[in-house]
Design an enzyme around this catalytic site. Structure first.
Site, mmCIF file in Angstrom:
data_model
loop_
_atom_site.group_PDB
_atom_site.id
_atom_site.type_symbol
_atom_site.label_atom_id
_atom_site.label_comp_id
_atom_site.label_asym_id
_atom_site.label_seq_id
_atom_site.Cartn_x
_atom_site.Cartn_y
_atom_site.Cartn_z
ATOM 1 N N SER A 15 0.847 -1.188 0.106
ATOM 2 C CA SER A 15 -0.119 -0.015 -0.104
ATOM 3 C C SER A 15 0.717 1.191 0.055
ATOM 4 O O SER A 15 1.998 1.168 0.361
ATOM 5 C CB SER A 15 -0.748 0.074 1.380
ATOM 6 O OG SER A 15 -0.123 0.261 2.389
ATOM 7 N N ASN A 103 -9.994 -7.983 -1.911
ATOM 8 C CA ASN A 103 -8.747 -8.805 -2.095
ATOM 9 C C ASN A 103 -9.098 -9.816 -3.278
ATOM 10 O O ASN A 103 -8.161 -9.899 -4.388
ATOM 11 C CB ASN A 103 -8.382 -9.538 -0.906
ATOM 12 C CG ASN A 103 -7.448 -8.508 -0.187
ATOM 13 O OD1 ASN A 103 -6.956 -7.408 -0.739
ATOM 14 N ND2 ASN A 103 -7.047 -8.889 1.147
ATOM 15 N N GLU A 129 7.093 -8.103 -22.027
ATOM 16 C CA GLU A 129 6.257 -7.551 -22.832
ATOM 17 C C GLU A 129 5.300 -6.407 -22.630
ATOM 18 O O GLU A 129 4.928 -5.643 -23.324
ATOM 19 C CB GLU A 129 5.342 -8.708 -23.816
ATOM 20 C CG GLU A 129 5.790 -8.710 -25.153
ATOM 21 C CD GLU A 129 5.234 -9.898 -25.931
ATOM 22 O OE1 GLU A 129 4.080 -9.854 -26.496
ATOM 23 O OE2 GLU A 129 5.432 -11.038 -25.435
#
EC number: 3.6.5.-
Length: 322
Positions: A15, A103, A129
């Protein structure tokens, strides 16, 4: 990492607002840069919500950690609690979402992003990528994340959404994981990661339809290419969880100048507190210097400016030069 035969990189979950999430992560990122310089580091960062706050000093922690990790992180996917709360309430009819609900939603995104490493598909996209396609400049590495469909099990019994429907819902601000409005910004790059029962033809049709919409703008210096990944593994959900088991889903990662709104909000909160030097003594007593606050804030101001500059059209610049 030593037990890993082909280390691709690191995924770091933290966080911005908490002391450990911001402080320890900054230290960890610096150490990883030293020990594993070439490996990519992707962050999943929980950004402080605009309205609700878990700590008064969130703006300080967020700006200090962003400043410190800016050069060490390759790509940071931002998620804000309030946006996810709203999605849980609106789309899943959960009156009082818990951290478990939040979550589970975030884990669907992580699952989509890493699916190409774990399963087979028509167009697989690996970690490096992503960076190549989403990060036009090293500092501008904060893609916006959107996921669809987010529907509850009750609703899914009588509606299976088409590729076109889930694609267009990715461009709705309501489905985004950060509170900001992409209609006010421009897209620099866009990555669509489909999974499940999806064929390239449907994807092409859906994306062509999106491009005809006038309220979705790309910067003029970047071809409006949308990077697509398709994975045949359908999305899996926690049994008895909030999300419905669906046949197909998409996770969109887009680098848009609109995310600068989120920085501006945070910087404003920082300025209000720092003008009075509120709470600064706690940091100084831990060994920090007051100058570090000003330095971090300047870096964030530069970041806002960077976003502003990449959003201006290149022909305007040419006219200015003339």
């Amino acid at each position: 990492a030593d037990a890993c035969s082909g280390l691709q990189g690191f995924l770091i979950f933290h966080s911005f607002g908490g002391g450990t999430g911001s402080g320890f992560t900054s230290l960890l990122m610096e150490r990883l840069s030293v020990d594993y310089g070439k490996k990519s580091k992707l962050e999943f960062a929980i950004y402080p919500a605009p309205q609700v706050s878990t700590a008064v000093v969130e703006p300080y922690n967020s700006i200090l950690t962003t400043h410190t990790t800016l050069e060490h992180s390759d790509c940071a996917f931002m998620v804000d609690n309030e946006a996810i709360y709203d999605i849980c309430c609106r789309n899943l009819d959960i009156e009082r979402p818990t951290y478990t609900n939040l979550n589970r939603l975030i884990s669907q995104i992580v699952s989509s992003i890493t699916a190409s490493l774990r399963f087979d598909g028509a167009l697989n996209v690996d970690l490096t990528e992503f960076q190549t396609n989403l990060v036009p400049y090293p500092r501008i590495h904060f893609p916006l994340v959107t996921y669809a469909p987010i529907i509850s099990s009750e609703r899914a019994y009588h509606e299976q959404l088409s590729v076109a429907e889930i694609t267009s819902s990715c461009f709705e601000p309501n489905n985004q994981m950060v509170k900001c409005d992409p209609r006010h910004g421009k897209y620099m790059a866009c990555c669509m990661l489909y999974r499940g029962d999806v064929v390239p033809k449907d994807v092409n049709v859906a994306i062509a339809a999106i491009k005809t919409k006038r309220n979705i703008q790309f910067v003029d210096w970047c071809p409006t290419g949308v990077k697509v990944g398709i994975n045949y593994q359908p999305p899996t959900v926690v049994p008895g969880g909030d999300l419905a088991q669906v046949q197909r889903a998409v996770c969109m990662l887009s680098n848009t100048t609109a995310i600068a709104e989120a920085w501006a909000r945070l910087d404003h909160k920082f300025d209000l507190m720092y003008a009075k030097r509120a709470f600064v003594h706690w940091y100084v007593s831990e060994g920090m210097e007051e100058g570090e606050f000003a330095e971090a804030r300047e870096d964030l101001a530069a970041l806002e400016k960077d976003y502003e500059e990449v959003g201006t059209d290149s022909f305007e610049d040419e006219n200015d030069e003339e």
